[in-house]
Design an enzyme around this catalytic site. Structure first.
Site, PDB file in Angstrom:
ATOM      1  N   LYS A 154     -63.470   8.548   4.274  1.00  0.00           N
ATOM      2  CA  LYS A 154     -64.309   8.143   5.399  1.00  0.00           C
ATOM      3  C   LYS A 154     -65.565   7.444   4.889  1.00  0.00           C
ATOM      4  O   LYS A 154     -65.958   7.588   3.730  1.00  0.00           O
ATOM      5  CB  LYS A 154     -64.737   9.370   6.218  1.00  0.00           C
ATOM      6  CG  LYS A 154     -63.656  10.117   6.951  1.00  0.00           C
ATOM      7  CD  LYS A 154     -64.251  11.306   7.673  1.00  0.00           C
ATOM      8  CE  LYS A 154     -63.217  12.122   8.411  1.00  0.00           C
ATOM      9  NZ  LYS A 154     -62.658  11.409   9.563  1.00  0.00           N
ATOM     10  N   ARG A 209     -53.143  16.836  11.848  1.00  0.00           N
ATOM     11  CA  ARG A 209     -51.781  17.033  12.358  1.00  0.00           C
ATOM     12  C   ARG A 209     -50.850  17.541  11.271  1.00  0.00           C
ATOM     13  O   ARG A 209     -49.857  18.205  11.557  1.00  0.00           O
ATOM     14  CB  ARG A 209     -51.267  15.728  12.962  1.00  0.00           C
ATOM     15  CG  ARG A 209     -51.029  14.597  11.993  1.00  0.00           C
ATOM     16  CD  ARG A 209     -50.991  13.246  12.659  1.00  0.00           C
ATOM     17  NE  ARG A 209     -52.303  12.892  13.195  1.00  0.00           N
ATOM     18  CZ  ARG A 209     -52.535  11.844  13.988  1.00  0.00           C
ATOM     19  NH1 ARG A 209     -51.532  11.042  14.307  1.00  0.00           N
ATOM     20  NH2 ARG A 209     -53.741  11.589  14.432  1.00  0.00           N
TER      21      ARG A 209
END
Length: 447
Positions: free
Chosen positions: A233, A307
């Site tokens: 990020k 996920r």
């Protein structure tokens, strides 16, 4: 953060956890009367009313305007504003019976630290008031866990907190450490947690295990810090990433309160904890790993990590065939783009399961909105040999994230996914901005 700061934070979490279990926090609820009063009224009956904060003082009485048609959510918000004025000692609370629970919840939520307060209500309102007290206590524990700095709430520390809470709350608890996670086939969780020196943990908690298999199973995303892994990020995007543990922390806080709530439903929680860092053992974009249920996962983007760890947790939770399976996660920013920062997204392929969660949210005053679980996009998730964690499309990602998760839950298990990316945190990354969102909804569902 110094060792002294860490001890202070840890002590605060410990006190909050004990308050959830025992109901003996700094603000308690009882029946009775007192000279000092807080009255919640439809409109202001006195001339000294201040529109700015919605309250006025008339002698020893604090008058608080609810408005003409207050909802559970607005009643709690108004009570939070009033709760900041609480000081030590007994205070009588007068409010509409239908709103006493969220009003007590709000007063306790906002009570200034360091003051021991007793909120007194009419005897007939005491059961509702006690439920409000529990909701506030559980949400506070969730907030403290989520807001804790990532160097305090590491995966191993989160597992230790779960063990401590389980011991005090009468829950059974199983903890798998990094070696056991790998050895027992939780390849998805192992891959995401492999970049950190504090490896992944998988915690299973059971309320009323003697009742047999769980009627309800809860799963929470427990990324204690998310750097994005090798798909790193930006620095700005990392600043608030301690919030990524919100799903698991909320579920843990709720589990702590089930015995006190008198919950008669057997409940199981499966909590995967991992730190997503670009260390020597980190997953690489393009790696293929095998989840606990045997499904292959191609990890195209290591910043789509939530996920992946949920895949193992959902597969394990579904294996006991619960009557309802719910997962909470700060999963996609597209849920926030769709619904704004205060509404959580609900996605489900089972209408009844979705209805149960939405109804619990309405009762608790936490805003939820259903998005479509549309399998027309399954081709963005599936590969020739399994699934991929990135849909290779920029739109519809709240939906494709849910479709990915659905590949790990058999269709025979009623399941609903809650993406609470927006409402899990309020404010900038520098403050303790966790909200405890979701705790009240799960309590309403289970009790």
């Amino acid at each position: 953060m110094t060792s002294s700061d860490k001890r202070d934070r840890a002590a605060e979490i410990a006190a909050a956890a004990d308050a959830v279990v025992t109901g003996t926090g700094p603000v308690i609820v009882d029946a009775g009367k007192a000279d000092r009063r807080i009255e919640f009224v439809p409109s202001a009956p006195v001339s000294g009313w201040s529109v700015a904060d919605g309250t006025a003082v008339d002698g020893d009485t604090l008058l608080v305007e609810l408005g003409d048609a207050p909802t559970v959510e607005t009643a709690r918000r108004v009570a939070i504003a009033a709760g900041a004025r609480l000081s030590g000692g007994p205070v009588a609370v007068s409010a509409p019976p239908a709103l006493i629970e969220p009003i007590i919840d709000g007063l306790i939520t906002a009570a200034p630290p360091g003051n021991e307060v007793t909120l007194l209500v009419d005897e007939s309102q005491l059961p509702s008031a006690v439920r409000g007290q529990l909701a506030a206590d559980v949400a506070r524990l969730a907030r403290l866990l989520v807001s804790a700095p990532a160097n305090l709430l590491t995966p191993s520390a989160a597992a230790a907190w779960a063990t401590r809470i389980a011991d005090n709350a009468g829950l059974s608890c199983t903890v798998l450490g990094p070696d056991e996670v790998r050895a027992q086939g939780f390849g998805a969780l192992a891959a995401i947690g492999g970049g950190s020196s504090d490896g992944p943990y998988l915690v299973t908690l059971d309320h009323l295990p003697e009742a047999g298999g769980p009627e309800v199973a809860l799963v929470g995303k427990g990324i204690t810090f998310d750097s994005g892994g090798l798909s790193l990020k930006s620095p700005a995007a990392m600043q608030s990433m301690r919030l990524d543990v919100a799903g698991a922390a909320t579920v843990l806080a709720v589990m702590a309160g089930l015995r006190r709530a008198g919950c008669t439903v057997p409940v199981r929680a499966v909590l995967p904890f991992a730190e997503n860092l670009p260390g020597p053992g980190a997953a690489r974009p393009g790696d293929v790993v095998t989840a606990w249920n045997g499904t292959e996962i191609q990890i195209l983007d290591t910043d789509f990590e939530g996920r992946v760890i949920l895949a193992d947790a959902l597969a394990l939770a579904a294996d006991s065939e619960p009557g309802l399976l719910i997962d909470l996660a700060t999963l996609t920013y597209q849920a926030e783009i769709a619904l704004g920062p205060e509404i959580a997204a609900v996605l489900a392929r089972d209408d009844e399961a979705a209805t149960r969660l939405l109804a619990a949210g309405a009762r608790s005053g936490e805003p939820l909105w259903r998005l479509p679980y549309d399998e027309r996009y399954l081709n963005q998730v599936r590969t020739a040999s399994g699934v991929r964690n990135h849909p290779l499309h920029d739109s519809g990602r709240a939906i494709t994230a849910a479709l990915f998760l659905g590949e790990f839950v058999p269709r025979t298990v009623p399941w609903v996914h809650c993406d609470m990316t927006g409402p899990a945190w309020s404010g900038n990354a520098s403050i303790d901005g966790a909200t405890g969102f979701g705790a009240r909804t799960l309590l309403a569902l289970l009790t």
